[in-house]
Design a protein around this motif. Structure first.
Motif, PDB file in Angstrom:
ATOM      1  N   SER A 177      48.643 -36.557 -40.919  1.00  0.00           N
ATOM      2  CA  SER A 177      48.871 -37.369 -42.120  1.00  0.00           C
ATOM      3  C   SER A 177      47.526 -37.917 -42.605  1.00  0.00           C
ATOM      4  O   SER A 177      46.665 -38.285 -41.802  1.00  0.00           O
ATOM      5  N   GLU A 178      47.365 -38.007 -43.902  1.00  0.00           N
ATOM      6  CA  GLU A 178      46.130 -38.572 -44.473  1.00  0.00           C
ATOM      7  C   GLU A 178      45.982 -40.055 -44.108  1.00  0.00           C
ATOM      8  O   GLU A 178      44.890 -40.620 -44.209  1.00  0.00           O
ATOM      9  N   VAL A 179      47.081 -40.675 -43.664  1.00  0.00           N
ATOM     10  CA  VAL A 179      47.026 -42.101 -43.279  1.00  0.00           C
ATOM     11  C   VAL A 179      46.409 -42.258 -41.885  1.00  0.00           C
ATOM     12  O   VAL A 179      45.771 -43.269 -41.597  1.00  0.00           O
ATOM     13  N   PRO A 230      62.377 -36.230 -48.481  1.00  0.00           N
ATOM     14  CA  PRO A 230      61.883 -35.628 -49.722  1.00  0.00           C
ATOM     15  C   PRO A 230      60.754 -34.611 -49.487  1.00  0.00           C
ATOM     16  O   PRO A 230      60.734 -33.541 -50.106  1.00  0.00           O
ATOM     17  N   THR A 231      59.819 -34.930 -48.582  1.00  0.00           N
ATOM     18  CA  THR A 231      58.758 -33.965 -48.269  1.00  0.00           C
ATOM     19  C   THR A 231      59.361 -32.725 -47.607  1.00  0.00           C
ATOM     20  O   THR A 231      58.967 -31.594 -47.906  1.00  0.00           O
ATOM     21  N   GLY A 232      60.332 -32.944 -46.729  1.00  0.00           N
ATOM     22  CA  GLY A 232      60.998 -31.815 -46.059  1.00  0.00           C
ATOM     23  C   GLY A 232      61.620 -30.871 -47.064  1.00  0.00           C
ATOM     24  O   GLY A 232      61.527 -29.641 -46.924  1.00  0.00           O
ATOM     25  N   GLU A 383      69.604 -46.521 -46.858  1.00  0.00           N
ATOM     26  CA  GLU A 383      68.296 -45.871 -47.017  1.00  0.00           C
ATOM     27  C   GLU A 383      67.384 -46.142 -45.815  1.00  0.00           C
ATOM     28  O   GLU A 383      67.423 -47.239 -45.251  1.00  0.00           O
ATOM     29  N   GLU A 384      66.547 -45.162 -45.506  1.00  0.00           N
ATOM     30  CA  GLU A 384      65.591 -45.351 -44.416  1.00  0.00           C
ATOM     31  C   GLU A 384      64.513 -46.343 -44.869  1.00  0.00           C
ATOM     32  O   GLU A 384      63.884 -46.143 -45.906  1.00  0.00           O
ATOM     33  N   ILE A 385      64.317 -47.413 -44.102  1.00  0.00           N
ATOM     34  CA  ILE A 385      63.328 -48.438 -44.477  1.00  0.00           C
ATOM     35  C   ILE A 385      61.994 -48.162 -43.783  1.00  0.00           C
ATOM     36  O   ILE A 385      60.936 -48.325 -44.351  1.00  0.00           O
TER      37      ILE A 385
HETATM   38  P1  NAD Z   1      55.612 -37.967 -45.546  1.00  0.00           P
HETATM   39  O1  NAD Z   1      56.792 -37.102 -45.789  1.00  0.00           O
HETATM   40  O2  NAD Z   1      55.118 -38.823 -46.637  1.00  0.00           O
HETATM   41  O3  NAD Z   1      54.357 -37.077 -45.076  1.00  0.00           O
HETATM   42  C1  NAD Z   1      54.420 -36.252 -43.929  1.00  0.00           C
HETATM   43  C2  NAD Z   1      53.319 -35.221 -43.999  1.00  0.00           C
HETATM   44  O4  NAD Z   1      53.620 -34.272 -45.009  1.00  0.00           O
HETATM   45  C3  NAD Z   1      51.925 -35.766 -44.317  1.00  0.00           C
HETATM   46  O5  NAD Z   1      50.989 -35.103 -43.502  1.00  0.00           O
HETATM   47  C4  NAD Z   1      51.732 -35.378 -45.781  1.00  0.00           C
HETATM   48  O6  NAD Z   1      50.398 -35.216 -46.148  1.00  0.00           O
HETATM   49  C5  NAD Z   1      52.464 -34.062 -45.832  1.00  0.00           C
HETATM   50  N1  NAD Z   1      52.940 -33.644 -47.144  1.00  0.00           N
HETATM   51  C6  NAD Z   1      53.318 -34.431 -48.179  1.00  0.00           C
HETATM   52  N2  NAD Z   1      53.723 -33.670 -49.223  1.00  0.00           N
HETATM   53  C7  NAD Z   1      53.592 -32.387 -48.843  1.00  0.00           C
HETATM   54  C8  NAD Z   1      53.850 -31.129 -49.480  1.00  0.00           C
HETATM   55  N3  NAD Z   1      54.337 -31.054 -50.706  1.00  0.00           N
HETATM   56  N4  NAD Z   1      53.597 -29.993 -48.786  1.00  0.00           N
HETATM   57  C9  NAD Z   1      53.137 -30.037 -47.523  1.00  0.00           C
HETATM   58  N5  NAD Z   1      52.867 -31.196 -46.867  1.00  0.00           N
HETATM   59  C10 NAD Z   1      53.092 -32.355 -47.522  1.00  0.00           C
HETATM   60  O7  NAD Z   1      56.007 -38.813 -44.245  1.00  0.00           O
HETATM   61  P2  NAD Z   1      55.221 -40.057 -43.602  1.00  0.00           P
HETATM   62  O8  NAD Z   1      55.340 -41.202 -44.548  1.00  0.00           O
HETATM   63  O9  NAD Z   1      53.896 -39.597 -43.122  1.00  0.00           O
HETATM   64  O10 NAD Z   1      56.094 -40.341 -42.297  1.00  0.00           O
HETATM   65  C11 NAD Z   1      57.260 -41.098 -42.306  1.00  0.00           C
HETATM   66  C12 NAD Z   1      58.483 -40.200 -42.379  1.00  0.00           C
HETATM   67  O11 NAD Z   1      58.442 -39.247 -41.319  1.00  0.00           O
HETATM   68  C13 NAD Z   1      59.779 -40.961 -42.191  1.00  0.00           C
HETATM   69  O12 NAD Z   1      60.756 -40.483 -43.081  1.00  0.00           O
HETATM   70  C14 NAD Z   1      60.179 -40.641 -40.772  1.00  0.00           C
HETATM   71  O13 NAD Z   1      61.551 -40.758 -40.508  1.00  0.00           O
HETATM   72  C15 NAD Z   1      59.682 -39.247 -40.614  1.00  0.00           C
HETATM   73  N6  NAD Z   1      59.457 -38.924 -39.209  1.00  0.00           N
HETATM   74  C16 NAD Z   1      60.301 -38.040 -38.587  1.00  0.00           C
HETATM   75  C17 NAD Z   1      60.139 -37.750 -37.238  1.00  0.00           C
HETATM   76  C18 NAD Z   1      61.057 -36.781 -36.532  1.00  0.00           C
HETATM   77  O14 NAD Z   1      60.665 -36.268 -35.487  1.00  0.00           O
HETATM   78  N7  NAD Z   1      62.243 -36.504 -37.032  1.00  0.00           N
HETATM   79  C19 NAD Z   1      59.105 -38.352 -36.525  1.00  0.00           C
HETATM   80  C20 NAD Z   1      58.254 -39.242 -37.193  1.00  0.00           C
HETATM   81  C21 NAD Z   1      58.443 -39.521 -38.531  1.00  0.00           C
END
Ligand code: NAD
Length: 487
Positions: A177-179, A230-232, A383-385
């Motif tokens: 993650s960029e964070v 949403p990213t998924g 909603e997920e907080i």
């Molecule tokens: P995020 O969806 O904002 O980002 C996740 C990653 O996806 C980052 O590296 C981001 O740069 C990348 N990304 C964003 N847009 C993209 C795109 N269009 N194509 C490819 N990559 C892209 O999530 P976040 O804010 O970093 O993390 C929090 C979320 O992750 C929460 O919803 C949490 O529930 C979930 N999470 C799930 C698990 C699990 O194992 N199920 C574990 C930890 C976190």
């Protein structure tokens, strides 16, 4: 405080800087200080990472599984030896208290490398008797896997993705993650020190656009994302367009169900672990706590009392149990949900706002918060907080609570507390969730498959199950007789 890496990326066994990528900062969430300046990958870095992963994968696929396992186990030992240093780095990058990072981040990553390292030499195919002739199957690597990380468990996520990918003979390009860009680079260093051939594990930095470029890249065989729903959806759509294999570990709004015969003290401990660990920033958190009416008041009283014992403070002080949220954006989001909870009529039991922490006026601290009398239709119950906001919902009987627990688009995790063993299993059978606990919550040993039902994900990480998602089966028919043909 500085934690500047030698360069932004790690490609082909060494650090690499981009010439033209978008610059961004990594901040220490307790103070807002810049701890590192990173440049996103430009096209030259992406090309270099692909070329390096292609070359590395050829060498690695030709390495015996036993030797692959040894490399992973050596890397596990390196992470353990450096656990303190890596934990401090993870605390600086995420804000999570050292009390947690010392045991839950690089340490669990090491467990993962050790587990899959142990599995490496045991992976076999099948022999299938066809009556004279026979067939056999063998497990083959996919090629280059692309891992995309979230910010809550940066090094753990990098290990959960790379370990099964690598034991199966794949190479990996990982984008943190960029964070939280820093700790994956340390994992890459550890792999190199452990003897991993150059190019088998590469780290490139960047935002979603860099992620999307890699997802669409023809050389990438498989994508594994940990992130939000949403990213998924975006990653799945793009991966689908290019017919890439995908694993998605996404968000949740998981139920924790507490029956009135439960041990209240243990149930309160579980509710705390299910909501306040990592300042509530855990995908599997049990944020909808359903409490049967008979014990509701006793449960709430004890929960409020024990939440009052939380120590918010300097994340690097090992007595601190709750650190800041990871970013200003996450702070604003959590504050917004706290306000919505109150506005929609939930009863505030404790917390409810920003926290003032001495010496850290600019930190993203919020109070651990409990709302009671939450109803299923409230926004905080739907909603997920992703922050320390616990909702208590009342229920009367078993069928009702199972139906309400399942009334969500998510299905990542679920928990049940009861002393009635038959009820415990019956309720678990009825819950639509990929990862469940009976009389505990949020334990994710590497031996146990982890992943979601419904919109919470596709595929599984950890356990033997992960191997299915990082390898492909080749079936080979062996003819022991003659070959007949119609003409
Ligand atoms: P995020 O969806 O904002 O980002 C996740 C990653 O996806 C980052 O590296 C981001 O740069 C990348 N990304 C964003 N847009 C993209 C795109 N269009 N194509 C490819 N990559 C892209 O999530 P976040 O804010 O970093 O993390 C929090 C979320 O992750 C929460 O919803 C949490 O529930 C979930 N999470 C799930 C698990 C699990 O194992 N199920 C574990 C930890 C976190």
């Amino acid at each position: 405080m500085r934690a500047q890496p030698q360069a932004s990326h790690y490609v082909g066994g060494s650090y690499l800087e981009s010439q033209s990528g978008t610059p961004f900062d990594s901040l220490y969430p307790a103070t807002g200080e810049v701890i590192a300046q990173i440049k996103a990958a430009d096209d030259a870095v992406i090309d270099a990472a692909i070329a390096s992963a292609q070359a590395g994968q050829k060498v690695w696929a030709a390495t015996s599984p036993a030797e692959r396992g040894r490399v992973l186990r050596r890397a596990a030992e390196i992470l353990r030896a450096k656990n303190h240093e890596l934990s401090v780095l993870e605390t600086l990058d995420t804000g999570k208290p050292l009390q947690e990072t010392l045991v839950a981040d690089a340490a669990s990553g090491a467990d993962c490398l050790e587990y899959f390292g142990g599995l490496a030499a045991t992976l076999t195919g099948e022999h299938i008797d066809l009556g004279g002739s026979f067939a056999y199957t063998k497990r083959e690597p996919l090629g280059i896997c692309f891992g995309i990380g979230a910010w809550n468990y940066p090094i753990q996520i990098a290990c959960w993705k790379s370990a099964p990918a690598l034991v199966c003979g794949n190479s990996m390009i990982f984008k943190p993650s960029e964070v939280t860009p820093l700790s994956a680079l340390k994992l890459a260093e550890a792999f190199t020190e452990a003897g991993l051939p150059d190019g088998v594990f590469n780290v490139i930095q960047g935002f979603g656009d860099v992620g999307a470029k890699l997802v669409a890249h023809p050389a990438i065989a498989k994508v594994s994302l940990t992130g939000s729903v949403p990213t998924g959806a975006k990653v799945a759509a793009l991966a689908g367009e290019h017919l890439k294999k995908t694993t998605l570990e996404l968000g949740g709004k998981s139920p924790l169900i507490i029956f009135d015969d439960a041990d209240v003290e243990n149930a309160v401990s579980a509710a705390i672990n299910a909501n306040f660990y990592s300042t509530g920033q855990i995908c599997s958190n049990g944020t909808r706590v359903f409490v049967q009416k008979g014990i509701k008041e006793a449960f709430l009283a004890r929960l409020a009392e024990r939440t009052g014992n939380a120590v918010l403070g300097d994340p690097l002080d090992e007595t601190t149990s709750i650190g800041p949220l990871v970013s200003r954006q996450q702070f604003d989001k959590v504050m917004h949900y706290m306000q919505i909870g109150a506005r929609e009529g939930a009863r505030l039991v404790c917390g409810g706002g920003a926290a003032t922490v001495e010496s850290f006026p600019d930190g993203y601290f919020v109070q651990p918060t409990v709302f009671a009398d939450v109803t299923d239709d409230m926004t905080i119950a739907r909603e997920e907080i992703f922050g320390p906001v616990l909702s208590v919902l009342d229920f009367a009987d078993e069928d009702e609570v199972v139906a309400r627990a399942n009334d969500t688009e998510f299905g990542l995790a679920a928990g049940v507390f009861t002393r009635d063993i038959q009820r415990a299993h019956r309720v678990i059978d009825g819950l639509q969730a990929g990862t469940c606990w009976i009389n505990t919550y949020n334990l994710t040993p590497i031996e146990m498959p982890f992943g979601g039902y419904k919109k919470s994900g596709i595929g599984r990480e950890n356990g033997h199950a992960a191997i299915e998602y990082y390898s492909q089966t080749k079936s080979v028919y062996v003819e022991m007789g003659g070959v007949e043909a119609a003409f």
